[in-house]
Design an enzyme around this catalytic site. Structure first.
Site, PDB file in Angstrom:
ATOM      1  N   LYS A   1      -0.237   4.309   8.477  1.00  0.00           N
ATOM      2  CA  LYS A   1      -0.262   2.753   7.832  1.00  0.00           C
ATOM      3  C   LYS A   1       0.673   1.815   8.737  1.00  0.00           C
ATOM      4  O   LYS A   1       0.751   0.688   8.675  1.00  0.00           O
ATOM      5  CB  LYS A   1       0.042   2.701   6.584  1.00  0.00           C
ATOM      6  CG  LYS A   1      -1.335   3.507   5.801  1.00  0.00           C
ATOM      7  CD  LYS A   1      -1.308   3.168   4.278  1.00  0.00           C
ATOM      8  CE  LYS A   1      -1.911   4.264   3.290  1.00  0.00           C
ATOM      9  NZ  LYS A   1      -3.353   3.558   3.173  1.00  0.00           N
TER      10      LYS A   1
ATOM     11  N   LYS B   1       0.776  -1.295  -0.047  1.00  0.00           N
ATOM     12  CA  LYS B   1      -0.077   0.003   0.092  1.00  0.00           C
ATOM     13  C   LYS B   1       1.018   1.375  -0.028  1.00  0.00           C
ATOM     14  O   LYS B   1       2.092   1.127   0.054  1.00  0.00           O
ATOM     15  CB  LYS B   1      -0.833  -0.215   1.334  1.00  0.00           C
ATOM     16  CG  LYS B   1      -0.104  -0.180   2.699  1.00  0.00           C
ATOM     17  CD  LYS B   1      -1.251  -0.504   3.673  1.00  0.00           C
ATOM     18  CE  LYS B   1      -1.862  -1.612   4.032  1.00  0.00           C
ATOM     19  NZ  LYS B   1      -3.296  -1.678   4.109  1.00  0.00           N
ATOM     20  N   ARG B   2       0.263   2.396  -0.124  1.00  0.00           N
ATOM     21  CA  ARG B   2       1.071   3.642  -0.086  1.00  0.00           C
ATOM     22  C   ARG B   2       1.979   3.890   1.289  1.00  0.00           C
ATOM     23  O   ARG B   2       1.161   3.119   2.201  1.00  0.00           O
ATOM     24  CB  ARG B   2       0.243   4.882  -0.265  1.00  0.00           C
ATOM     25  CG  ARG B   2      -0.289   5.121  -1.778  1.00  0.00           C
ATOM     26  CD  ARG B   2       1.049   5.376  -2.596  1.00  0.00           C
ATOM     27  NE  ARG B   2       1.773   6.375  -2.595  1.00  0.00           N
ATOM     28  CZ  ARG B   2       1.265   7.829  -3.375  1.00  0.00           C
ATOM     29  NH1 ARG B   2       0.395   7.699  -4.270  1.00  0.00           N
ATOM     30  NH2 ARG B   2       1.934   8.811  -2.838  1.00  0.00           N
TER      31      ARG B   2
ATOM     32  N   LYS C   1      -9.292  -7.106  -1.347  1.00  0.00           N
ATOM     33  CA  LYS C   1      -8.758  -7.871  -2.496  1.00  0.00           C
ATOM     34  C   LYS C   1      -8.053  -8.941  -1.863  1.00  0.00           C
ATOM     35  O   LYS C   1      -8.222  -9.982  -2.462  1.00  0.00           O
ATOM     36  CB  LYS C   1      -7.735  -6.903  -3.017  1.00  0.00           C
ATOM     37  CG  LYS C   1      -8.576  -5.754  -3.897  1.00  0.00           C
ATOM     38  CD  LYS C   1      -7.396  -4.475  -4.135  1.00  0.00           C
ATOM     39  CE  LYS C   1      -8.158  -3.214  -4.284  1.00  0.00           C
ATOM     40  NZ  LYS C   1      -7.159  -2.291  -4.650  1.00  0.00           N
TER      41      LYS C   1
END
Ligand code: 73E
Length: 837
Positions: free
Chosen positions: A570, A564-565, A679
């Site tokens: 995060k 992910k970014r 996903k």
């Protein structure tokens, strides 16, 4: 078995044939035709890339046919249209997706085979369309797929950036950005509409003129550029409907710089024309941050103006009375980025169509809806100074909207000026600016959050004051992803397995049917095939890893992925610290204990915004740790660390199906939704995650026994932050868990080299410095426990497989089809409009 269901599906698809036929022979003829006449290569000698181009044009022809039919049908039936306005779309590759949605994959593969090509190899020639940053942009792409599949009369509007999101290359462990000039080799998926153009105006002055005895404001613009439409057909699956994503490119207008021509400075005026094109030149690469830059504002208005002229023209072709606008047009704002649309529609209705202000306002308030994707209060703002110069009339309109709004508020809440100041669309102070979120909320009939948790935070924190005023506006539309892209395209093995055991391919249009997999939860054959599919995907991924990084990985290891970014919230840093801790444990183990350890391949990937220093240091740290561990012969296959460079949609399609475990580590309350988790869920990968964003709903759906949840819950985060701060005064290092302190010290003291460079990164989690805002210290213990639980579950492959099956079986709710249907029915009030066969 599978053959029968395929045959059934094929019969359904063959009904959709148009003028162009889809049998392998016809396809082959068309491919050769395009090799010769479009690509201009000899039909007796062409390579994989040329085969891709020829096949792409063959598919494009078929898309165009359906796209025409769809629009003729829409024109005839005049349904209410949805216009989805977004400055970002991450479409990725189009070939596989199109071929699947058209139902001609087997035929194309056969046609290519006979020419000596392999479909997979040919499809890999395509580059990604990366006109967006991350989750928000990929969400737009999944939603377009769902809109087409569910037959909604929708249009997407966006910008055709010439440079998409930068390509990430890694030199010595450091991220470097390279321009993504994606149009270099042509783009067969777009149709240039040289006759669909609009003038977009900037700068100038506002003057008052008399018109029919009334004073009227007119904007006398100073600069004109032209917007040219590029249409990208979006085919639905199992339907003939093919909708349009219209992207605008800036071109110099024939009116551009007329002055200079007249004064005779010919050369300079031609050179200056190029300035017009810079507007749609490059995508801003910042995920979540907003800069008050003039070019960005120009992009936004360019996009808004061209789209709305197009939308209004279509409306006026079909209708005569603007009262009908709310019944015929729904405008959706994908975050605040396109919210200048509000001022623009007001300007068009008042200044150009001469409706009274109140009548125009009444209409505007019925046509806009808004989705916010952010958790932070400090949203997008446009400095008034910029607006005044670039869009003087719009600034006046915004002031008037705000004046009327505040007058109305005074009547409702009284003269509570501090409250009014918070609600105001205009922020006073050192830098006077327009608060785009406030504007969007005031003018939209619905404000959508992207997960239940997100909506809750919008109501109680971010937009608390607005919620008090308009509780009915606030709605939850939990994000979803397209199972066409994220299973059918990216994981064909799983697709076949699911169809075989469900006895149908209907789940490709109705993801809820995936729950039927639960019926086979204890079937040994099913388990065997399930594990086999994962193994094959892991092999593909292992090959890719070796090619990219030279690291050989064992297929018996657990493939543990965080892609992910890169963002502090995060917490990729938590992952890396966990890896270092694992390394320390392994180093301290005797031979016997080591034999019981589950081998791991830790895979991390993602881009850092070019100006985001800390994020870039996280990438470097990942490489430094990988270097140390991967070269430690003492460790061998027990632990490998891999950074996958240039993470994008097509890399995701390879990585996600091959993952055993995926990590979603945001500090609770920071990830509005997250869509990567969905996903992975669809691909039978177990999640190790905090109870944040949409993960909360995944837990609800599959039960907390079927994933590894850890960390502070949202309601605990605030308390912990406070506690952390109260620890500050007497600086109590003893409060830091031992494991965490040790890992931190290793990084700080240069165990992985570069200690000076990593100093500021370490300080983000140290007391007295960054104060560990994202709570890595206090979540570390719980994180390690979750990791241990994952290891333990992996040893029991039966149990793991059951959890994996239950993940896919519970993923139906996270299909973007569900999200889109909900939006269509409750927000946009649009109905399906299915093009007849
Ligand atoms: O949680 C994600 C969410 O899943 C959120 O951070 C992301 O949107 C996803 C889809 O809803 C997001 N991107 C942006 N804001 N939120 C953003 C902001 C400015 C520029 C580009 C993207």
């Amino acid at each position: 078995g599978l053959g029968e269901h395929r045959a059934k599906a094929e019969r359904m698809f063959s009904l959709m044939d148009g003028f162009l036929k889809n049998d392998p022979i016809s396809l082959q003829k068309d491919i050769l035709h395009h090799v010769e006449y479009t690509v201009a290569r000899s039909r007796f000698s062409f390579d994989d890339f040329e085969a891709y181009q020829a096949l792409a044009h063959t598919v494009r022809d078929r898309l165009i046919e359906r796209w025409h039919d769809t629009h003729i049908y829409f024109k005839r039936t005049k349904p209410k249209r949805l216009y989805f306005l977004s400055l970002e779309f991450l479409m990725g590759r189009s070939l596989s997706n199109s071929v699947i949605n058209l139902g001609i994959e087997d035929q194309c593969a056969e046609a290519l085979n006979q020419l000596g090509f392999e479909f997979e190899v040919v499809a890999e020639q395509e580059g990604d369309a990366a006109l967006g940053n991350g989750g928000l942009a990929r969400l737009s792409a999944c939603q377009m797929d769902s809109l087409a599949t569910l037959d909604y009369p929708a249009w997407g509007y966006g910008l055709r950036y010439e440079y998409g999101l930068f390509r990430q290359i890694i030199v010595d462990g450091f991220q470097h950005e390279k321009p993504d000039y994606w149009l270099n080799f042509g783009n067969p998926w777009e149709i240039e509409r040289i006759h669909v153009t609009y003038e977009v105006k900037f700068y100038g002055t506002v003057e008052e003129v008399e018109m029919n005895g009334e004073k009227q404001k007119v904007w006398i613009p100073g600069e004109t550029v032209e917007a040219v439409a590029y249409d990208n057909p979006i085919p639905g699956y199992g339907t003939r409907n093919t909708i349009n994503l219209r992207l605008w490119a800036a071109k110099p207008s024939s009116k551009f710089d007329l002055e200079a021509y007249n004064t005779g400075d010919y050369i300079n005026s031609v050179v200056n024309r190029q300035n017009a094109e810079t507007i749609s030149n490059v995508l801003y690469p910042d995920d979540r941050s907003h800069q008050g830059k003039e070019l960005r504002l120009k992009q936004q208005y360019f996009f808004v103006s061209a789209s709305l002229q197009d939308i209004m023209r279509r409306f006026k072709e079909e209708h005569t009375n603007f009262d009908e606008l709310p019944e015929k047009v729904a405008l959706h704002l994908n975050d605040t980025h396109p919210s200048l649309s509000i001022a623009e529609v007001m300007r068009m209705l008042v200044d150009e169509e001469h409706l009274g202000w109140h009548k125009a306002w009444d209409i505007v308030c019925k046509i806009f809806s808004f989705t916010t994707h952010t958790m932070v209060t400090d949203g997008e703002k446009i400095p008034v100074e910029l607006l005044e110069n670039l869009l003087p009339r719009h600034l006046e309109i915004l002031y008037e909207i705000n004046f009327n709004f505040l007058e109305e508020m005074k009547k409702r809440i009284g003269l509570d000026y501090s409250r009014l100041a918070l609600l105001s669309i205009v922020e006073e102070g050192a830098m006077k600016s327009i608060r785009m979120a406030n504007l969007a909320i005031v003018c939209s009939h619905t404000v959508n959050g992207v997960s239940k948790l997100h909506l809750e935070k919008l109501k109680t924190k971010t937009f608390k004051d607005f919620y008090g005023l308009y509780p009915e506006k606030f709605q939850c539309k939990t994000n979803g992803v397209s199972q066409r892209r994220w299973i059918v395209v990216s994981n064909p093995g799983l697709r076949d397995l699911i169809s075989k055991w469900l006895g149908t391919e209907a789940w490709i249009r109705d993801a809820d049917l995936l729950s039927g997999l639960r019926d086979h939860l204890d079937n040994a054959d099913f388990h065997l095939e399930w594990k086999m599919v994962k193994k094959v995907n892991k092999m593909r991924l292992a090959e890719y890893i070796e090619a990219m990084s030279g690291v050989k990985v064992s297929l018996d290891a657990m493939f543990d992925v965080q892609v992910k970014r890169i963002h502090e919230y995060k917490r990729q840093l938590l992952n890396i610290f966990g890896i270092i801790h694992r390394y320390n444990c392994l180093k301290n183990m005797d031979k016997d204990s080591r034999r019981k350890v589950v081998p791991r391949v830790c895979i991390i990937g993602g881009k850092a915004a070019p100006g985001y220093e800390i994020a870039k240091k996280i990438i470097k740290l990942c490489h430094a740790v990988a270097e140390k561990i991967n070269n430690d012969t003492d460790i061998g296959d027990l632990l490998k660390v891999v950074f996958i460079p240039d993470y994008n949609v097509s890399v995701a399609e390879l990585v996600i199906p091959g993952a055993d475990l995926s990590q979603h580590l945001s500090t609770a309350g920071n990830e509005a939704s997250g869509t990567g988790n969905m996903k992975f869920l669809m691909n039978g990968c177990l999640l190790l995650a905090t109870a944040d964003g949409s993960t909360v709903e995944i837990i609800e759906e599959i039960g907390e026994d079927n994933l590894f949840v850890f960390g502070a819950k949202v309601h605990e985060v605030e308390k912990r932050r406070q506690k952390r701060l109260s620890n500050l005064a007497p600086l109590q290092p003893a409060k830091v868990p031992l494991h965490f302190a040790r890992v931190l010290r290793m990084v700080r003291d240069g165990y992985f080299g570069h200690n000076d460079y990593f100093k500021s990164l370490c300080e983000t989690v140290e007391f007295g410095f960054g104060n560990d805002y994202y709570l890595l210290t206090s979540d570390f213990g719980s994180y390690l426990e979750a990791q241990a639980a994952a290891d333990k579950a992996f040893v029991n492959q039966d149990k793991w497989t059951r959890m994996s099956i239950l993940s896919v079986a519970g993923s139906g709710r996270f299909s973007s089809d569900r999200t889109i249907q909900d939006y269509a029915e409750s927000t946009w009030k649009i109905s399906p409009c299915r093009c007849p066969l």
